[in-house]
Design an enzyme around this catalytic site. Sequence first.
Site, PDB file in Angstrom:
ATOM      1  N   ASN A 550       0.791  -1.233   0.000  1.00 31.44           N
ATOM      2  CA  ASN A 550       0.000   0.000   0.000  1.00 31.44           C
ATOM      3  C   ASN A 550       0.823   1.283   0.000  1.00 31.44           C
ATOM      4  O   ASN A 550       0.350   2.322  -0.453  1.00 31.44           O
ATOM      5  CB  ASN A 550      -0.940   0.015   1.212  1.00 31.44           C
ATOM      6  CG  ASN A 550      -2.355  -0.378   0.833  1.00 31.44           C
ATOM      7  OD1 ASN A 550      -2.613  -0.783  -0.299  1.00 31.44           O
ATOM      8  ND2 ASN A 550      -3.276  -0.262   1.776  1.00 31.44           N
ATOM      9  N   ASN A 574      -3.091   4.334  -1.230  1.00 32.18           N
ATOM     10  CA  ASN A 574      -3.105   3.688   0.074  1.00 32.18           C
ATOM     11  C   ASN A 574      -4.543   3.608   0.572  1.00 32.18           C
ATOM     12  O   ASN A 574      -5.058   4.532   1.195  1.00 32.18           O
ATOM     13  CB  ASN A 574      -2.233   4.475   1.055  1.00 32.18           C
ATOM     14  CG  ASN A 574      -2.146   3.783   2.405  1.00 32.18           C
ATOM     15  OD1 ASN A 574      -2.522   2.620   2.550  1.00 32.18           O
ATOM     16  ND2 ASN A 574      -1.645   4.508   3.401  1.00 32.18           N
ATOM     17  N   SER A 575      -5.195   2.506   0.282  1.00 28.12           N
ATOM     18  CA  SER A 575      -6.602   2.330   0.651  1.00 28.12           C
ATOM     19  C   SER A 575      -6.816   0.928   1.193  1.00 28.12           C
ATOM     20  O   SER A 575      -6.267  -0.050   0.664  1.00 28.12           O
ATOM     21  CB  SER A 575      -7.503   2.545  -0.567  1.00 28.12           C
ATOM     22  OG  SER A 575      -8.828   2.144  -0.296  1.00 28.12           O
ATOM     23  N   ASN A 577      -9.465  -0.630   0.878  1.00 28.66           N
ATOM     24  CA  ASN A 577     -10.267  -1.332  -0.129  1.00 28.66           C
ATOM     25  C   ASN A 577      -9.395  -2.175  -1.059  1.00 28.66           C
ATOM     26  O   ASN A 577      -9.900  -3.066  -1.751  1.00 28.66           O
ATOM     27  CB  ASN A 577     -11.077  -0.337  -0.964  1.00 28.66           C
ATOM     28  CG  ASN A 577     -12.183   0.326  -0.160  1.00 28.66           C
ATOM     29  OD1 ASN A 577     -12.870  -0.333   0.624  1.00 28.66           O
ATOM     30  ND2 ASN A 577     -12.334   1.634  -0.326  1.00 28.66           N
ATOM     31  N   ASP A 596      -0.624  -9.283   8.478  1.00 35.01           N
ATOM     32  CA  ASP A 596       0.783  -9.630   8.652  1.00 35.01           C
ATOM     33  C   ASP A 596       1.244  -9.597  10.099  1.00 35.01           C
ATOM     34  O   ASP A 596       2.383  -9.962  10.392  1.00 35.01           O
ATOM     35  CB  ASP A 596       1.671  -8.713   7.804  1.00 35.01           C
ATOM     36  CG  ASP A 596       1.554  -7.250   8.216  1.00 35.01           C
ATOM     37  OD1 ASP A 596       0.627  -6.921   8.976  1.00 35.01           O
ATOM     38  OD2 ASP A 596       2.373  -6.438   7.760  1.00 35.01           O
ATOM     39  N   ARG A 625     -17.223 -11.833  16.218  1.00 34.40           N
ATOM     40  CA  ARG A 625     -17.778 -10.664  16.896  1.00 34.40           C
ATOM     41  C   ARG A 625     -19.298 -10.774  16.887  1.00 34.40           C
ATOM     42  O   ARG A 625     -19.891 -11.436  16.024  1.00 34.40           O
ATOM     43  CB  ARG A 625     -17.358  -9.372  16.196  1.00 34.40           C
ATOM     44  CG  ARG A 625     -15.855  -9.089  16.207  1.00 34.40           C
ATOM     45  CD  ARG A 625     -15.349  -8.781  17.594  1.00 34.40           C
ATOM     46  NE  ARG A 625     -13.941  -8.382  17.606  1.00 34.40           N
ATOM     47  CZ  ARG A 625     -12.938  -9.226  17.809  1.00 34.40           C
ATOM     48  NH1 ARG A 625     -13.182 -10.516  17.992  1.00 34.40           N
ATOM     49  NH2 ARG A 625     -11.694  -8.782  17.822  1.00 34.40           N
ATOM     50  N   ASN A 681     -10.754   2.569   7.786  1.00 31.46           N
ATOM     51  CA  ASN A 681     -11.116   1.497   8.719  1.00 31.46           C
ATOM     52  C   ASN A 681     -12.324   0.758   8.151  1.00 31.46           C
ATOM     53  O   ASN A 681     -12.952   1.228   7.203  1.00 31.46           O
ATOM     54  CB  ASN A 681     -11.449   2.100  10.095  1.00 31.46           C
ATOM     55  CG  ASN A 681     -11.229   1.102  11.227  1.00 31.46           C
ATOM     56  OD1 ASN A 681     -11.545  -0.075  11.103  1.00 31.46           O
ATOM     57  ND2 ASN A 681     -10.668   1.578  12.328  1.00 31.46           N
ATOM     58  N   ASP A 684     -13.413  -4.806   6.666  1.00 31.21           N
ATOM     59  CA  ASP A 684     -13.871  -6.138   7.058  1.00 31.21           C
ATOM     60  C   ASP A 684     -15.339  -6.128   7.474  1.00 31.21           C
ATOM     61  O   ASP A 684     -16.093  -7.061   7.188  1.00 31.21           O
ATOM     62  CB  ASP A 684     -12.986  -6.693   8.176  1.00 31.21           C
ATOM     63  CG  ASP A 684     -12.877  -5.746   9.365  1.00 31.21           C
ATOM     64  OD1 ASP A 684     -13.191  -4.545   9.216  1.00 31.21           O
ATOM     65  OD2 ASP A 684     -12.455  -6.200  10.440  1.00 31.21           O
TER      66      ASP A 684
END
EC number: 2.7.1.227
Length: 762
Positions: A550, A574-575, A577, A596, A625, A681, A684
């Site tokens: 990214n 830099n995303s 997505n 990572d 969650r 953010n 996910d």
Amino acid sequence: MMEETTDNAGKSSSLKNVAASSAHNNHRYRYRSSGKRFIFFASCFGFYALVALTYAWLAFPPHIGRTDHVSWSSLGCREDNEGSWSIGVFYGDSPFSLKPIESMKVWRNESGAWPVSNPVLTCASLTNSGLPSNFVADPFLYVQGDTLYLFFETKNPITMQGDIGVAKSIDKGATWIPLGIALDEAWHLSFPFVFNYNGEIYMMPESNELGQLNLYRALNFPLSWKLEKVIMKKRLVDSTIIHHEGIYWLFGSDHSSFGAKKNGQLEIWYSNSPLGPWKPHKKNPIYNGKRSVGARNGGRAFLHDGHLYRVGQDCGENYGKRIRVFKVEVISKDDYREVEVPFSLEDSHKGKNSWNGLRQHHFDVKQLSSGEFIGLVDGDRVTSGDLFHRVALGYASLAAAISVVVLLGFLIGVVNCIVPSTWCMNYYAGKRTDAFLNLETAGFFSEKLRRICSRLNRVPPFLRGLVKPNSSMGKFTLGVIVLVGLLLTCVGIRYIYGGSGAVEPYPFKGHLSQFTLATMTYDARLWNLKMYVKRYSRCPSVKEIVVIWNKGPPPELTELDSAVPVRIRVQKQNSLNNRFEIDPLIKTRAVLELDDDIMMPCDDIEKGFRVWREHPERLVGFYPRFVDHTMTYSAEKFARSHKGYNMILTGAAFMDVRFAFDMYQSDKAKLGREFVDEQFNCEDILLNFLYANASGSGKAVEYVRPSLTTIDTSKFSGVAISGNTNQHYKKRSKCLRRFSDLYGSLADRRWEFGGRKDGWDL
């Protein structure tokens, strides 16, 4: 005078009473002290035993050390001292350009194998078909039209001898159906060389244990066979026949002959018929030397482009280490010459985690009606004798741990002698036992024995003189000794119950498969990436690692220690997505998105992959969650308190690359992606909402519990976006509310923990 004498006598009596009382108190103190020391000494044995049981229970659940995913009550797939052999299939345009099935894009929807990967036949294949087996090896192929029959050695876990099994394939070797046991004798059988002669099908298995070479004829192919002839009264191993230039040539090794070098000897016989009679070659033995020369046969000799090739096995480092192929330059009744030619199958760099990582010793190749060549190879992830070696080391470690406790007894004074004191009595002591009365008449021997015993019994006082248990240094020394004993106990349990150390994949409906591992990172996390690639590239089912880069200059591929291909995909922006960007270069259907900074055992990942193959339409992951009507983001503890979950974090989750990525990049998800970029953010969370929408009322996510050894290194790196937990949770709560407005709520969904029979989701 009388009074003075009386006073003295009274004083003397009083002193005696005081001395007697003091001696009695000292004796009672010493008795209590020695009692405590003895209790401490005895409790060490109990403590070590408790530690051993606890360690074995926590560290080595039943599946560790097992060859495949079979029932724990099954007789098959037990560890075997001969190895854990299995069979793989290869394809190519010639015998010298073969590639494993996973490289040929062979997919099977019914078993969730996208693609099918080696091995295609294992002990589990037979065991789950009601034919218990510890391993399968020595594959020989027989082709009838479009139907392939595979004959092989199978190790019977009840009789502990080899039988000849047979399986059938109607899809060019991708799927094998075990048919049964073709040949079962009272002796060990292996190397089932099958061939056709004059319209009849024959089998010539190794019967070295019987001391003769038998030839069987098929009565009802492939399961019914009759002994046709004993063609040679010799203890031949791994024998094969080839018809070349009008003569039948038999290659075999006789390790029982005088001066024969085991696994380094080769002999040749010739005949006008495979039924014999056979005459020995003039130059026998052709080889009789080093085990590494490939003298022992490693499969069927074959013809290609008019040339004859012999397959041998290199047994130099250990039995069946590798396959070697030799081009026969001259073969006649008087002469034989061969030269080794380059031959290699695609090597794995995963070591024990690969089905053929440590050795391959048998190769059989045939040309199909399509013109394509198919090769069958057996491979193993351990060496011969590995089980015995580990068990021996394990019990040696436990014996050393017991010795450490005995040493502890010496130091604290519980153990005062090594041999009974009566063994050490001198002649003049007059105390001789009947057991040693005869020894004493020997004079010299008796005196020697007494001296040795006496010297041995000086060891405990000598050790206590070196280490004083009541001192600080003495207590420290005792503590170190106890810890050494604990370490030896755990090492012993590890060797005995811990298996070979190999991580093995879990088959589903008879097939294994592979997936692509993807992670998103940037320059500040390079150290994470290096650990990540080195660790996960050794997992059995990982085909490729895709690094989504990214930000910053990407590393050179040479900086990464990987056992599989690594591809770095440099992003323009830099995303977050970018994680789910459509990538046509991904060759598998399954993708594991794994951050990572998460370090988990390969076995956990293999479990997750198995579960995903059962439910490829779901998001399968390791971090659950639960979202309720308050739309407040919470940790896993909240889901546990509500005994259910409705979301899986994609920082460690399997997904269908086409389904998930296409859905995420669709127009429907455009507003969600824009919000992800705005918050930096929640990518996910967005994917979870999209999965929920796509599944309707069905289950959209599936949980697999990771082991206790999983580590999140983001807590140490200082560069994770979730470093400030409060701010991170606030952002994610905001995302929940926004995505609920766009795609509907998750609050009305909840799936309980513990729904799987295997307990992987507890």
